[in-house]
Write a protein that holds these residues in place. Structure first.
Motif, PDB file in Angstrom:
ATOM      1  N   VAL A   1      -9.823   6.232   9.536  1.00 44.60           N
ATOM      2  CA  VAL A   1      -9.150   6.940   8.442  1.00 44.60           C
ATOM      3  C   VAL A   1      -7.952   6.128   7.974  1.00 44.60           C
ATOM      4  O   VAL A   1      -7.114   5.726   8.783  1.00 44.60           O
ATOM      5  N   VAL A   2      -7.886   5.891   6.667  1.00 42.17           N
ATOM      6  CA  VAL A   2      -6.740   5.174   6.079  1.00 42.17           C
ATOM      7  C   VAL A   2      -6.224   5.996   4.905  1.00 42.17           C
ATOM      8  O   VAL A   2      -7.003   6.414   4.045  1.00 42.17           O
ATOM      9  N   VAL A   3      -4.910   6.236   4.867  1.00 46.07           N
ATOM     10  CA  VAL A   3      -4.297   7.023   3.798  1.00 46.07           C
ATOM     11  C   VAL A   3      -3.259   6.161   3.085  1.00 46.07           C
ATOM     12  O   VAL A   3      -2.388   5.565   3.732  1.00 46.07           O
ATOM     13  N   ASP A   4      -3.348   6.093   1.740  1.00 44.45           N
ATOM     14  CA  ASP A   4      -2.334   5.324   1.018  1.00 44.45           C
ATOM     15  C   ASP A   4      -1.235   6.248   0.496  1.00 44.45           C
ATOM     16  O   ASP A   4      -1.294   7.473   0.649  1.00 44.45           O
TER      17      ASP A   4
ATOM     18  N   VAL B   1      -0.154  12.861   7.320  1.00 48.97           N
ATOM     19  CA  VAL B   1      -1.451  13.295   6.802  1.00 48.97           C
ATOM     20  C   VAL B   1      -2.602  12.625   7.553  1.00 48.97           C
ATOM     21  O   VAL B   1      -3.616  13.262   7.868  1.00 48.97           O
ATOM     22  N   GLU B   2      -2.448  11.350   7.882  1.00 50.83           N
ATOM     23  CA  GLU B   2      -3.515  10.646   8.598  1.00 50.83           C
ATOM     24  C   GLU B   2      -3.746  11.261   9.972  1.00 50.83           C
ATOM     25  O   GLU B   2      -4.897  11.487  10.384  1.00 50.83           O
ATOM     26  N   GLU B   3      -2.669  11.579  10.680  1.00 52.98           N
ATOM     27  CA  GLU B   3      -2.809  12.175  11.999  1.00 52.98           C
ATOM     28  C   GLU B   3      -3.416  13.566  11.918  1.00 52.98           C
ATOM     29  O   GLU B   3      -4.207  13.970  12.779  1.00 52.98           O
ATOM     30  N   ARG B   4      -3.079  14.311  10.876  1.00 52.10           N
ATOM     31  CA  ARG B   4      -3.665  15.646  10.707  1.00 52.10           C
ATOM     32  C   ARG B   4      -5.174  15.560  10.526  1.00 52.10           C
ATOM     33  O   ARG B   4      -5.925  16.380  11.049  1.00 52.10           O
ATOM     34  N   ILE B   5      -5.621  14.567   9.761  1.00 56.19           N
ATOM     35  CA  ILE B   5      -7.063  14.404   9.567  1.00 56.19           C
ATOM     36  C   ILE B   5      -7.736  14.034  10.883  1.00 56.19           C
ATOM     37  O   ILE B   5      -8.786  14.582  11.242  1.00 56.19           O
ATOM     38  N   ARG B   6      -7.138  13.115  11.627  1.00 55.38           N
ATOM     39  CA  ARG B   6      -7.719  12.714  12.903  1.00 55.38           C
ATOM     40  C   ARG B   6      -7.806  13.907  13.870  1.00 55.38           C
ATOM     41  O   ARG B   6      -8.802  14.080  14.584  1.00 55.38           O
TER      42      ARG B   6
ATOM     43  N   SER C   1      -9.479  19.133   3.529  1.00 53.74           N
ATOM     44  CA  SER C   1      -8.748  20.323   3.954  1.00 53.74           C
ATOM     45  C   SER C   1      -7.313  20.023   4.360  1.00 53.74           C
ATOM     46  O   SER C   1      -6.551  20.940   4.670  1.00 53.74           O
ATOM     47  N   THR C   2      -6.948  18.757   4.354  1.00 56.60           N
ATOM     48  CA  THR C   2      -5.602  18.366   4.768  1.00 56.60           C
ATOM     49  C   THR C   2      -4.648  18.399   3.578  1.00 56.60           C
ATOM     50  O   THR C   2      -4.941  17.827   2.526  1.00 56.60           O
ATOM     51  N   PRO C   3      -3.492  19.073   3.705  1.00 56.98           N
ATOM     52  CA  PRO C   3      -2.531  19.131   2.597  1.00 56.98           C
ATOM     53  C   PRO C   3      -2.092  17.740   2.146  1.00 56.98           C
ATOM     54  O   PRO C   3      -1.856  16.862   2.972  1.00 56.98           O
ATOM     55  N   GLY C   4      -2.010  17.535   0.850  1.00 55.39           N
ATOM     56  CA  GLY C   4      -1.539  16.271   0.317  1.00 55.39           C
ATOM     57  C   GLY C   4      -2.624  15.299  -0.069  1.00 55.39           C
ATOM     58  O   GLY C   4      -2.338  14.274  -0.679  1.00 55.39           O
ATOM     59  N   VAL C   5      -3.865  15.587   0.269  1.00 60.80           N
ATOM     60  CA  VAL C   5      -4.965  14.672  -0.061  1.00 60.80           C
ATOM     61  C   VAL C   5      -5.339  14.836  -1.531  1.00 60.80           C
ATOM     62  O   VAL C   5      -5.648  15.934  -1.981  1.00 60.80           O
TER      63      VAL C   5
ATOM     64  N   GLY D   1      -1.998   9.400  -1.773  1.00 59.71           N
ATOM     65  CA  GLY D   1      -2.799  10.515  -1.291  1.00 59.71           C
ATOM     66  C   GLY D   1      -4.288  10.261  -1.278  1.00 59.71           C
ATOM     67  O   GLY D   1      -5.080  11.191  -1.113  1.00 59.71           O
ATOM     68  N   THR D   2      -4.707   9.003  -1.449  1.00 59.39           N
ATOM     69  CA  THR D   2      -6.129   8.657  -1.374  1.00 59.39           C
ATOM     70  C   THR D   2      -6.497   8.363   0.078  1.00 59.39           C
ATOM     71  O   THR D   2      -5.860   7.542   0.728  1.00 59.39           O
ATOM     72  N   VAL D   3      -7.527   9.037   0.555  1.00 61.22           N
ATOM     73  CA  VAL D   3      -7.995   8.872   1.927  1.00 61.22           C
ATOM     74  C   VAL D   3      -9.295   8.084   1.916  1.00 61.22           C
ATOM     75  O   VAL D   3     -10.239   8.435   1.208  1.00 61.22           O
ATOM     76  N   SER D   4      -9.353   7.023   2.702  1.00 58.51           N
ATOM     77  CA  SER D   4     -10.575   6.246   2.859  1.00 58.51           C
ATOM     78  C   SER D   4     -11.127   6.511   4.250  1.00 58.51           C
ATOM     79  O   SER D   4     -10.423   6.357   5.247  1.00 58.51           O
TER      80      SER D   4
END
Length: 216
Positions: free
Chosen positions: A173-176, A152-157, A202-206, A179-182
């Motif tokens: 971008v940090v994902v725990d 998920v982190e790479e998809r956001i990047r 827009s990223t699945p799983g967030v 599913g919380t994205v900082s």
């Protein structure tokens, strides 16, 4: 830019926006922080006024103190607002049937329930806030996404890199595991900040986005 000039730019933008009756809106500015006060005849105009202020270059933050005031003849009962809200959600919302619940108290609408995607949550709020008689909306709809993908982190990047208006190297971008994205870093304006948020949502799983971006 001086606070005086920034205040005038916000006033001009409010006057320019055709969907807003800005006659009773007050604007003050201190160190790039805009305070909007006064009153408007609908909640839609209140939201539009805040968005118009954010469009002005140099605005760092907004204190939203505008009140919604209806003429006495236009006041709508809570049960009527609730029924209209349920109807418009059934007709126009992309959320599954009965996924969103509505509570209305003194003209203030609270939305609860669960949906899988953030755009469904935003669409439900957008539909309801256009209704006459609505003083405000609290969007408490929860997200129940599918299992969090490992990438998920790479998809956001990658999404950030694809958008021309975003300088991806300035964004962290940090994902725990929940599913919380900082998102942290610096952006040039509010529109760029919103673009980064949209890429994350827009990223699945967030499940949640914590926005720590700074407008430089």
């Amino acid at each position: 830019m001086s606070d005086k000039q920034l205040r005038q730019d916000v006033i001009d933008e409010l006057d320019f926006e055709p969907s807003i009756d800005a006659a009773d809106i007050g604007v003050t500015c201190e160190n790039g922080v805009i305070t909007l006060s006064g009153h408007v005849p609908s909640y839609t105009q209140k939201v539009a006024a805040e968005r118009a202020a954010w469009r002005v270059k140099g605005v760092k933050a907004i204190a939203q103190e505008i009140q919604v005031r209806f003429a006495a003849a236009k006041k709508t009962n809570d049960d009527e607002i609730a029924q209209r809200a349920l109807n418009i959600l059934a007709w126009s919302s992309p959320s599954p049937h009965d996924a969103v619940h509505v509570k209305v108290q003194d003209g203030w609408v609270t939305l609860t329930g669960e949906v899988r995607w953030n755009y469904q949550r935003e669409a439900a709020e957008a539909s309801v806030r256009r209704l006459s008689g609505v003083l405000g909306v609290t969007n408490a709809i929860a997200l129940t996404p599918a299992a969090i993908p490992a990438d998920v982190e790479e998809r956001i990047r990658n999404a950030l890199r694809r958008q021309a208006e975003i300088e991806a190297a300035r964004i962290r971008v940090v994902v725990d595991d929940g599913g919380t994205v900082s998102i942290e870093g610096d952006v040039d304006n509010w529109e760029e900040r919103r673009a980064v948020e949209r890429a994350a949502w827009s990223t699945p799983g967030v499940r949640m986005v914590e926005d720590h971006l700074r407008i430089s």
